[in-house]
Structure formats: structure tokens, C-alpha cells
Design a protein around this motif. Structure first.
Motif, PDB file in Angstrom:
ATOM      1  N   GLY A 114       0.806  -1.220   0.000  1.00  0.00           N
ATOM      2  CA  GLY A 114       0.000   0.000   0.000  1.00  0.00           C
ATOM      3  C   GLY A 114       0.837   1.266   0.000  1.00  0.00           C
ATOM      4  O   GLY A 114       0.339   2.328  -0.307  1.00  0.00           O
ATOM      5  N   THR A 115       2.122   1.148   0.357  1.00  0.00           N
ATOM      6  CA  THR A 115       2.954   2.342   0.306  1.00  0.00           C
ATOM      7  C   THR A 115       3.789   2.306  -0.961  1.00  0.00           C
ATOM      8  O   THR A 115       3.957   1.268  -1.588  1.00  0.00           O
ATOM      9  N   GLY A 148       1.095   0.817 -10.970  1.00  0.00           N
ATOM     10  CA  GLY A 148       1.930   1.855 -10.375  1.00  0.00           C
ATOM     11  C   GLY A 148       3.281   1.316  -9.942  1.00  0.00           C
ATOM     12  O   GLY A 148       4.312   1.979 -10.078  1.00  0.00           O
ATOM     13  N   ILE A 149       3.274   0.091  -9.429  1.00  0.00           N
ATOM     14  CA  ILE A 149       4.517  -0.527  -8.975  1.00  0.00           C
ATOM     15  C   ILE A 149       5.475  -0.671 -10.155  1.00  0.00           C
ATOM     16  O   ILE A 149       6.670  -0.415 -10.046  1.00  0.00           O
ATOM     17  N   GLN A 150       4.912  -1.066 -11.298  1.00  0.00           N
ATOM     18  CA  GLN A 150       5.752  -1.260 -12.474  1.00  0.00           C
ATOM     19  C   GLN A 150       6.451   0.042 -12.863  1.00  0.00           C
ATOM     20  O   GLN A 150       7.640   0.055 -13.183  1.00  0.00           O
ATOM     21  N   TYR A 183       4.731 -14.038 -12.509  1.00  0.00           N
ATOM     22  CA  TYR A 183       5.034 -14.085 -13.946  1.00  0.00           C
ATOM     23  C   TYR A 183       5.153 -12.671 -14.502  1.00  0.00           C
ATOM     24  O   TYR A 183       6.083 -12.345 -15.236  1.00  0.00           O
ATOM     25  N   GLU A 184       4.205 -11.819 -14.132  1.00  0.00           N
ATOM     26  CA  GLU A 184       4.231 -10.457 -14.659  1.00  0.00           C
ATOM     27  C   GLU A 184       5.406  -9.650 -14.093  1.00  0.00           C
ATOM     28  O   GLU A 184       6.069  -8.925 -14.818  1.00  0.00           O
ATOM     29  N   VAL A 185       5.668  -9.828 -12.804  1.00  0.00           N
ATOM     30  CA  VAL A 185       6.809  -9.126 -12.202  1.00  0.00           C
ATOM     31  C   VAL A 185       8.098  -9.563 -12.891  1.00  0.00           C
ATOM     32  O   VAL A 185       8.929  -8.730 -13.267  1.00  0.00           O
TER      33      VAL A 185
END
Lengths: 573, 575
Positions: A114-115, A148-150, A183-185
Motif C-alpha cells: 500500500g505504500t 503503479g509498482i511497475q 510471472y508479470e513481475v
């Protein structure tokens, strides 16, 4: 030998000059006798009869081994855990590292789900810059997954010198990612040229087993290891190897704690997977029998995940695999908590904060268990404690090698000194040392960090805040040369066929009557909102013809072989 | 040795039959004897039998008489998006009999959300109406909750089902999470069921399918490209881990690749109770045909897990079957017409999955494994019939030629040579995936329920004579070992004084860190009833794990045993 990363950081160092005479310089490839002259934290000259300025401080090595300072690839200093903080902060932790001959650490940034990754990264930078006594770098843990993480990962790689990200297959409902997310990461990591690290344990099974243990009234630290049997670790390693193969992403397994997990890595390497295994000081130096100690505080001091294996032959086995190259790098996963903090879980083992000490003991334990016993030589020792880590994380040859132009992070090693490890004398702030009473042979005599002597005559002279953040570029050659070649090879093509123009069965489209045949819900046509990969960035191509386009396999031809002939059962052996 | 379901027997008409001069082949030995059957049961075995006059007699002339095959995996009459597979129970079981298989075990496939019992009753009705040979049913568990659990319990106790399949593939349809698998396996282990698993990592497949379609690969080759064999091996590995953790016998359906088979054989070497089922297709052909330019032909090979493109796979699997690393064989017979397959003509993920194989199974294994010298005739009986009967707890009623066993027999001709072709096969499908393959070995006479159904090349199958054979739980073949392990696997806590030192303040509200698995702690979701579990806290059980040290570490850490370099810890011992 391209230029070094982060050279601009160097001017911060005060101008120190140092000469070491008569040393046996040990790199991962060879050992040789020479003098070595350092200035401004960088090695300036190596050779005999060096011409150096007058009045320079000189250390006489008397033929002792001088090796690249250790790199502890896995620390968790000052790690927040439910409002508590790991007992050793960056000052205490790096001081302990230096005392053991380690001159660089790579810490894990653990963002709360969440952060933002960026704010967590900045927070860790701030902590480390103000306190660290040696150079450091940072891994980022991915604790959740969305668009967003990506984007943050891209920024971190491109602008902030991060090239490794850790995902968790354990800690269900907290940090754990699904296979599809992993897989996506991994796909993103591969495109960015970073390293995918994985905490490998099957969190679903662990959660079920924890519940079962507590139901049975097993609440002490032994429940920790009973609920995390080693096959659960091996399973997760196997799964992450599969996903990494599928995405053509380099994999790095943190904390290899058991024989079976190490075996899975060794097998995968034999099949050609780009995978690295990191045993830690604890798994190389002790075992999980202590979870059954009657002393709760002592038993709790060993709690870490994956747990130490109760099999007392594990440490020897892992040391052997480290020696033969099946495992490549060593960390400490140093993250100790003091007894009062551990006692949060005094009635429920699943609440005990996890982490063991090991950053100070790492080099000596490996020397004692591997070099003294003849499993590896001094060069391999340098490889597994320093060079391989520098190569994997793209710090080589700035770190991990004694060469002109490299950083002056050096250790003068005394192979004969013996020491008994004890919480009374260790640098860490915690009450227990998991290696308590272990006698180790081999230790640092002089430690030089950034060209300055920080350990001499048993006295530690560290400076809080002198540690620099070392940026790491993406696409390390050591890892990505092979990955790049594979992505060129892995072209897939459709078969050019005429249109099928026969009858087509009518189907009802009500999803209720779907059968295994249709995984349509997950087909991309129905999820236009999530184009995961950009075809232009991938190495795949649709062009080209198939060699055997016109050569259909003829299975109508029978080759008559005598019974037991061609198909030889013994060939399986 | 009382048989299950004896009450079903009166349905058979009184037929008497004598086989003279046959060589009886069981899984343990072969011997020459005559067999006399009456009312669908074997009544006498031996020489110079005293039999009623005028009984029909078959001269076996020294040919082998084997227990009829058991095809442990079929999908006859399977509903698929409003249509049905082309071979119904009549067509399918007729094909089975033509190939020497006298019993089939079909999979009941309830839609997710639908009742297992209703689906089971539906399948019973279809099969009772049409099946030409005896049958049993596996039930697939496609979702998991308390009511499903209740139904599974009911099926085991009252409906004669002892095997249940779960799916690790088909994301968002049938796929179950690891936690669900753990719970299903735990429950089956308590009730004496066999956990079957369709092993493929559905999450990765979904990602790969998306990638293939994005790249414009829409033909049947996309099917195999999106399901590489590693994904099968990974899922097998995971299923074994969960089964081992829950002490549940595991049965891997459709072993299609070398790597999946390797994982099973490794696990067996480590002592896991796991059975592997290669199918006719994986033993007889390979996945190179997915690249065929003929779309309809390529599509006819589509099944999951896919056939491996590695052409050495069938030989490897036949070898493992011969060495006992793989235990049973099925066909996974599930045929669709070309028009049905063409639903996926523009998108391989829409192609209905399934291949033929029920008719070819016995002859194919004979040809690939026995004529090549990999296995002998007894092992052949074991993998085509006896092992299946043992796993399903039907042994020795099925799977053995013995007095009292069902009169399901095959007189096997080891020299007959046939070429498989869709023109002559008994399936209703237009394509046969073994088209053109020449096989040595075939049934000469097939006897089902004591009646001759195949003789002189003529099939006399009667639709609707097939009986449902109930399977009882806790088959010895799997559960003897499981029970012994259960007794050993008693865990106990270390008795310690209360920790009375200081305790840090900590917040439970925050998400927590790796150390806090508190959210999943048992106090919040008690799932299992301790009284129902096999574990006991009482008594003085054998220690599990390391012996409890009484305040002394197992190895006095302070003491150092000095060894010469390279001495005690020998690096070469790893090899």
C-alpha cells in the motif's frame, strides 16, 4: 572492464594514502604476491617496488593473504516490524559487518503493502546515509503488484541505481504474490534488465500448517520449523525456477536453507536455467535442532524463514554445494531482534519476529567450514564471499576484485587465528548469538574500507555515516549475456495454414457450461485493459519460415526393431 | 475376500463358458489351466474341470488369457458448451471392448457451483442406459466449500466413489488454490479417498496463452507452445508437496511429458505415495503433429497437458511404465468431431480438448512395451488392469483371474498385426491420432460379464448391460502405508517454563512484516476439527524430528572436532 558506476560519489572521501607491502593478493581467479598502493579510496598501483609519495602509512603484510572485502548481499538492518525495529540499525549492523571483514552490504527495502516503493526507498536511503559505516546498496522488495509498482520499478532502475527486486511466495495475505503476478513481475524485471530475487516458501501450505500446529497446542518456536518443512521451500524454489524459465528472467533465490531447496537449484542449473542460490551464514553454520531448546529465548533466537533445517548434516551439504559452484553467493540475512521483541510471540510462534544474526560471522564461518576443511580454496572463498556478488549485481570490478582502479575495500586475512563466537563479544546488540560457543579458525587482521583502516590490532575505528550508496546499473553481463542470447533464440511462429472452411459446431456461450477446454476468460481478447508486454520491446519476432514447413512427420512408417532392440530400456540407467 | 456390490450380480443372465488350454496370465505369474465361468463369475480354474454338459467351450490353444483391461480414465458423453463428445457411453464402451478393455472408469465433471451428487446421478443415469461394460466413476471437484465437502463425504460413504480429481489448471474455472488443495487432500486422507490431480500451472498457462495470441499464433501449435512441459512438471511437484504434507495418496492423471514422469519417479524414490497415469496418447504418439498444415488433423491432437513435441517422449514413458515408476494407464478418451474442434479455428484456446485412445490402449502398450522387451506379460497385466483395480479397491474382483473374480477376460493374440485407422475404429470421431500406426498384439476373444462380446472379429456388445461397480474407501494398496505414516507423524510441543521476561510493544493493526503471519493464524479460521483428525496428542508417541535435547544442544557447539583438511567432510560424497 567498462567504467565504474557511481564514480561521481568518490570525491566525498578524504584523501587517504596507504601502502600494503608484501601481501599475497587473492582474487577469485588467482593469487600472487605484490605490494598495493591506495589513494582517495581507490587502488592506484599494484606491483613490486612501487613509487609512492613519501611518508605514506605502510602496513607490512608479511606474506599474509589480502583479499577483496566481503560483500554481504542480504541484510535487513533497522527493519521495521509491526512498530518494532530490528535491533541492529545501520550503524550497529555495518560496524558488525566491518568487524567480520565485510566492507559492503546490500540491504532490503521492505515497503509496506500500500505504500510507494519510492518513498520506502528514500526512507531507507536516509537511514543508511546517516548511519552506515561502509558502502551499501539496496534491493527492493515487491510486496504487492499493480501498474503503479511497475512504473516505480522503472524509475528505480533508470534513475536510482537499483537492479534487483525481491518477491515473496510466502507470507500469505501480507506479501505473497500469486503465480500470475510473479510471472508479470518477472517479465517486467527481465525487460528492465534487473535480477528477480525470490523468498521461496509455499505460503499457502505454511498458513495451513501453522493453523494445524496451533490447534494441536504447539505454540513454541519448534512450531515454526514444524509448520515450514523443507519440502515447502523446495516446492517454491521449483515453482519460481519454472516461472523464471518461462519468462526468460534471471532468478536469484535468497536464503537457501535446506538440502532439497539447494538440490532443486543445482538441478535447474544443470538444465541450463539462469539461477543463483544464496545460502546464509545461519544455514552454513548451524542447524534447526535448537528450535527444541528448553530455553524459550534461545529457541526463539533461531526463528527465521525459511527455517534452519533440523537435519544436522544440512550445513555441511550446503558448504559442499557452495564449494562446487552450485550455490554462488553468501549473505547473512542479518535481522536480529532482542529477546523482549521476540517475546511478542511467546504464546504463538507465528508472531515471533523473524531474523537471525550473521553479518559479522559470515566470512569466518565460511573460511572455517569450507577452506579449512579443504572443500574450497582461497580463490573460491573470495568468489563466494565477494566477487560473485559483485558480478551478479553489476558492481564488478569496482567491488569484488583487487585491481588498479577498484575501490580500496580490502581485508588482510589471518587463516590461523581462532576465535570463539559469543554474544558477550559480538558487535550486534542482541542477547543471543546463534553461533554461541562455535570456535572458528580464520578471521580478518586488518580491514580497509574506502581506503581507510577500520580494523587494526583488534580495534575498530568506524565512522558513522561514511558509507556511500553505490548505484548498480541494469543488465549485468554476468547474468544477461545468456538471457539476451536466449531471447534471440526463443522466437515462436505460427503455422501458416489455409483457412479452415469446414462446418463449425454451434456453441452456447453461457459461461456456466464451460469446460476445461476453454480458458477463454483469461485470453487477452477479453482483457484489453491489460496489455502486459510491448511486442516491440521483446526479443520475439514473427517473421521467418519454418525449416520443416513442407516435411510433415510420417508416423505411418514403421521401423521394425527386434524385441529389446532400438528402444533400449537400460539407457535410462 | 468379499466383493463390493455383490448385490448387483443377479442382473446377469446365466451364461456358462469354458476356456480350455489357455495360459492364464496374472500380474504375478502365468500358468496353464482351464477356466470355467458361470453367471458372470469365474467358478473353477484347473485341469480336467468337472463342468455341466453342453457348455460352450473355447479352445485357447495355448494362447494367453488375461484379465480384461481397466481403462481408468475416460470422458464419454461429456457435455461441452451445449454439445456432447461424439462417443457416448454406448459408443465408447463398445470401442473399449473391441480393444480388450472390459471396464472403464469415467470422470463426472460437475460445473463449478453445481452439486456433485446431482452430477454423479446424471452420469449414473447416462451410463446405466448405455454402457456395454462395467464402469465406475471418479468425481471431479471443481470448487470447494462446506457443502461440497458434505457431498464428497456422502459420495464416499453411500455412492461408491473413492477417487476425486482436482484441477491445478483452467484458471477461473476449475483451478483450485494451494490452500484449497491442502484442504481437499486433508479431507480425502481422513475419509480414505484417492486424490487425483490434473497437474498444470494454470496461472502461467493463462499468461502464456495471452502472449501467444498477442503474437498472432492462433493455431493448434499455440496450444502446446503455451503449455510447455515444465508447467506440467511444476504442478506435479507442487501436488506431491501438498499430498506429502497432508499425508494423502496422490494420483497424477495424464502424465504427458518426461519431466513430469521424472518428478513422479523421484518422489516415489523418496517414499511418497504417488501414482502416475500415462495415457494411450502419451505412450503412443507425440506433439509434433500440432504443427501439421492440416488444421483439422492438428486440432485432433489437442488435449491437456499437451502431447510433448519431443518425439522420444513415448519411448521414455513406456520405459518408466515398465520399471514401475508409473503405475497405471488410461486413455483419457474424450473425442470431438472436426466441427466441434472447429469452435477454436481462430483461437486455439477455444478448441475443445481431448483425444481418442480407449480402443487402442491395450494393443499399443503391448506393441511399445512388451514386443520391445521392456516389460513382460505379467507387468502388462499389472499396468493395464491389476494396478488400477488395486487403487480403486476393486481387487481381486477385477484385475485378476481367480475363482470368485468377475468373468472379464481377454484371450490375447500376441502375433496379430493391425493398422490403426479412423476408417475401421469404433469411435465416432473422424480422426484417429494413431492413424497409420501398425500394432502387433490384439484381443482374439473378449469376455465381459461371462459373455463373449468379441469373437472372430465380430463385436456383440449390448448397450445397457454395464453395471456400476462401487469402489470402497481406504484401498489397501494406497492406505496401508498412509495409515502407518499417520501413526508416526505425531508432533508434540516442547514443555517449557513460561517466558516471564520483558515483552516489546507491537502493533497488530499494521500490515506487518514477513514475520507476522498473524492474519492467517488459526484463531480466526478454525477449519479442522481435531477430533476428526488422525493426530493424537495423547500417549507417548515416537519422536518426530530431532530428539528433544534436555537443555543441552544436540551437538555440543563449543566442542570442536579437529579434522585434517579435506577429512571428515568429504566433498566427493555429494556426487
Amino acid at each position: 572492464m567498462s567504467g565504474y558506476q557511481g564514480k561521481k560519489n568518490i570525491p566525498r572521501i578524504t584523501s587517504d594514502r596507504l601502502l600494503i607491502k608484501g601481501a599475497k593478493i587473492v582474487n577469485d581467479d588467482q593469487s600472487f604476491c605484490a605490494d598495493i598502493y591506495m589513494e582517495d579510496g581507490v587502488i592506484k598501483q599494484i606491483g613490486e617496488n612501487l613509487i609512492v609519495p613519501g611518508g605514506v602509512k605502510t602496513i607490512d603484510a608479511h606474506g599474509r593473504m589480502l583479499m577483496p572485502g566481503g560483500i554481504d548481499v542480504h541484510t535487513r538492518f533497522q527493519m521495521p516490524d509491526r512498530g518494532m525495529t530490528a535491533a541492529d540499525d545501520f550503524y550497529q549492523g555495518t560496524k558488525a559487518a566491518l568487524a567480520g571483514g565485510t566492507t559492503m552490504i546490500i540491504d532490503h527495502v521492505l515497503p509496506e503493502p500500500g505504500t510507494s516503493l519510492m518513498s520506502a526507498f528514500e526512507q531507507w536511503r536516509e537511514w543508511a546515509d546517516s548511519k552506515s559505516c561502509c558502502d551499501y546498496s539496496l534491493h527492493i522488495d515487491i510486496t504487492e503488484w499493480h501498474k503503479g509498482i511497475q512504473e516505480e520499478m522503472e524509475t528505480l532502475v533508470k534513475d536510482h541505481g537499483v537492479n534487483s527486486f525481491l518477491v515473496y511466495l510466502a507470507y500469505k495475505d501480507i506479501f505473497q504474490l500469486t503465480d500470475a503476478q510473479v510471472y508479470e513481475v518477472f517479465s517486467v524485471i527481465r525487460d528492465l534488465g534487473a535480477i528477480a530475487q525470490v523468498h521461496a516458501e509455499n505460503g499457502d501450505i505454511v498458513a495451513e500448517e501453522q493453523r494445524r500446529m496451533l490447534e494441536q497446542g504447539i505454540t513454541g518456536p519448534e512450531g515454526h520449523v514444524l509448520s515450514r518443512p523443507e519440502e515447502v521451500e523446495a516446492e517454491a524454489v521449483n515453482r519460481s525456477v519454472t516461472v523464471a524459465n518461462q519468462t526468460n528472467c534471471p532468478l536469484y533465490v535468497t536464503k537457501v536453507m535446506s538440502k532439497s531447496a539447494a538440490d532443486v537449484i543445482a538441478q535447474a542449473r544443470k538444465k541450463g536455467t539462469v539461477v543463483y542460490g544464496e545460502p546464509i551464514t545461519a544455514s552454513l553454520g548451524t542447524d534447526g535442532s535448537h528450535y527444541w531448546s528448553k530455553n524459550w529465548a534461545k529457541a526463539a533466537a533461531y526463528v527465521t524463514s525459511p527455517p534452519l533445517s533440523p537435519d544436522p548434516t544440512t550445513a555441511d551439504y550446503l558448504n559442499s554445494l557452495l564449494s562446487c559452484g552450485d550455490l554462488q553467493v553468501t549473505g547473512s540475512a542479518h535481522c536480529p531482534f532482542n529477546t523482549a521483541q521476540r517475546a511478542v510471540g511467546k504464546d504463538d510462534f507465528s508472531l515471533i519476529p523473524e531474523g537471525v544474526n550473521g553479518t559479522e560471522e559470515r566470512m569466518s564461518i565460511i573460511w572455517d567450514k569450507c577452506v579449512v576443511t579443504g572443500k574450497m580454496d582461497e580463490n573460491q572463498f573470495v568468489a563466494v564471499t565477494s566477487t560473485n556478488a559483485a558480478k551478479i549485481f553489476n558492481l564488478y570490478p569496482r567491488k569484488g576484485r583487487i585491481a588498479v582502479g577498484s575501490d580500496a575495500d580490502l581485508v588482510l586475512w589471518d587463516p590461523d587465528v581462532t576465535k570463539i563466537i559469543s554474544a558477550k563479544s559480538h558487535q550486534s546488540t542482541v542477547e543471543y548469538n546463534i553461533f554461541e560457543g562455535t570456535e572458528v579458525r580464520g578471521g580478518p587482521l586488518v580491514v580497509i574500507s574506502q581506503g581507510k583502516i577500520v580494523l587494526e590490532d583488534g580495534n575498530l575505528h568506524v565512522t558513522e555515516g561514511s558509507g556511500r550508496y553505490v548505484v548498480r546499473k541494469p543488465f549485468p553481463d554476468y547474468v544477461y549475456k545468456r538471457i539476451k542470447a536466449r531471447s534471440r533464440l526463443a522466437e515462436l511462429r505460427g503455422v501458416p495454414r489455409g483457412l479452415y472452411d469446414g462446418p463449425v459446431c454451434e456453441v452456447s456461450v453461457t459461461p456456466k457450461t464451460m469446460t476445461p477446454a476453454s480458458s477463454a476468460k483469461t485470453s487477452p481478447a477479453k482483457q484489453p485493459g491489460q496489455p502486459i508486454r510491448n511486442l516491440h520491446q521483446s526479443g520475439f519476432s514473427l517473421s521467418g519460415a519454418q525449416i520443416d514447413d513442407n516435411v510433415p512427420r510420417r508416423n505411418t512408417q514403421r521401423i521394425v526393431a527386434p524385441p529389446g532392440g532400438r528402444a533400449n530400456i537400460t539407457s535410462l540407467g | 475376500m468379499s466383493y463390493q456390490g455383490k448385490k448387483n450380480i443377479p442382473k446377469i443372465t446365466s451364461d456358462r463358458l469354458l476356456i480350455k488350454g489357455g495360459r492364464i496370465v496374472n500380474d504375478d505369474q502365468s500358468f496353464h489351466a482351464d477356466i470355467y465361468m458361470e453367471d458372470g463369475l469365474i467358478k473353477q480354474i484347473g485341469d480336467n474341470l468337472i463342468v455341466p454338459g453342453g457348455v460352450k467351450t473355447i479352445e485357447a490353444n495355448g494362447k494367453m488369457v488375461i484379465p480384461g483391461g481397466i481403462d481408468i480414465h475416460t470422458h464419454f458423453q461429456m457435455p461441452y458448451r451445449g454439445t456432447t463428445t461424439v462417443d457416448d457411453f454406448a459408443q465408447g464402451s463398445k470401442a473399449a471392448l473391441a480393444g480388450g478393455t472390459t471396464m472403464i472408469v469415467d470422470h463426472v465433471m460437475p460445473e463449478p457451483g453445481a452439486s456433485l451428487i446431482e452430477a454423479h446421478d446424471q452420469w449414473r443415469q447416462w451410463a446405466d442406459e448405455k454402457a456395454c461394460c462395467d464402469y465406475s466413476l471418479h468425481v471431479d471437484i471443481t470448487h470447494w466449500n462446506d457443502s461440497v465437502k458434505q457431498e464428497v463425504d456422502n459420495l464416499i460413504k453411500e455412492k461408491g466413489v473413492n477417487s476425486f480429481q482436482v484441477y491445478m489448471a483452467y484458471k477461473d474455472y476449475y483451478q483450485m488454490s494451494n490452500s484449497e488443495l491442502y484442504e481437499v487432500f486433508t479431507f480425502l486422507a481422513e475419509r480414505g479417498g484417492i486424490a487425483q490431480v490434473h497437474a498444470e500451472n494454470g496461472e502461467i498457462i493463462a499468461e502464456e496463452q495471452a502472449r501467444m495470441l498477442q503474437m498472432g499464433i492462433t493455431g493448434p501449435e499455440g496450444h502446446v507452445l503455451s503449455r510447455p512441459e515444465e508447467l506440467e512438471a511444476e504442478a506435479v511437484f507442487r501436488a506431491i508437496t501438498i499430498a506429502s504434507q497432508t499425508n494423502c495418496p496422490l494420483y497424477v492423471t495424464r502424465v504427458m511429458s518426461k519431466s513430469a514422469a521424472d518428478i513422479i519417479s523421484q518422489a516415489r524414490k523418496k517414499g511418497n505415495v504417488v501414482f502416475g497415469e500415462p495415457i494411450t496418447a502419451s505412450l503412443g504418439t507425440d506433439g509434433t503433429h500440432y504443427w501439421s498444415k492440416n488444421w483439422a488433423k492438428a486440432a485432433s491432437f489437442v488435449t491437456s497437458p499437451p502431447l510433448s513435441p519431443d518425439p522420444t517422449t513415448p519411448d521414455y514413458l513406456n520405459t518408466l511404465l515398465s520399471s514401475g515408476d508409473l503405475s497405471v494407464t488410461g486413455s483419457a478418451h474424450c473425442t470431438f468431431s472436426v466441427a466441434q474442434k472447429a469452435i477454436g479455428k481462430d483461437d486455439f484456446t477455444q478448441i475443445p480438448e481431448g483425444v481418442n485412445g480407449v480402443e487402442e490402449r491395450m494393443a499399443l502398450i503391448w506393441d511399445k512395451a512388451v514386443t520391445t522387451g521392456k516389460m513382460d506379460e505379467n507387468m502388462f497385466v499389472a499396468v493395464t488392469s491389476t494396478n488400477a483395480a488395486k487403487i480403486l479397491n476393486l481387487y481381486p474382483r477385477k484385475g485378476r483371474i481367480a475363482v470368485g473374480s468377475d468373468a472379464d477376460l481377454v484371450i490375447w493374440d500376441t502375433d496379430a498385426i493391425r493398422t490403426i485407422t479412423a476408417k475401421t475404429h469404433n469411435s465416432a470421431a473422424e480422426y484417429n491420432i494413431f492413424e497409420g500406426v501398425e500394432l502387433r498384439g490384439a484381443p482374439l476373444v473378449v469376455i465381459c460379464q461371462g459373455k463373449i462380446v468379441l469373437e472372430d472379429g465380430n463385436l456383440h456388445a449390448t448397450s445397457g448391460v454395464g453395471r456400476f461397480i462401487p469402489c470402497s474407501p481406504f484401498p489397501d494398496f494406497a492406505y496401508k502405508r498412509i495409515k502407518a505414516r499417520k501413526q508416526l507423524a505425531v508432533l508434540r510441543a516442547v514443555p517449557r517454563g513460561m517466558y516471564d521476561g520483558p515483552v516489546s510493544e507491537f502493533s497488530m493493526s499494521r500490515g506487518g512484516t514477513p514475520s507476522a503471519s498473524a492474519r492467517t493464524s488459526p484463531t480466526k479460521q478454525p477449519v479442522r476439527n481435531l477430533h476428526q483428525s488422525g493426530f493424537s496428542l495423547a500417549g507417548n508417541p515416537a519422536p518426530c524430528g530431532p530428539p528433544t535435547p534436555d537443555d543441552i544442544p544436540i551437538r555440543p557447539a563449543g566442542r570442536r572436532i579437529v579434522v585434517p583438511p579435506g577429512g571428515r567432510s568429504n566433498i566427493t560424497s555429494l556426487s
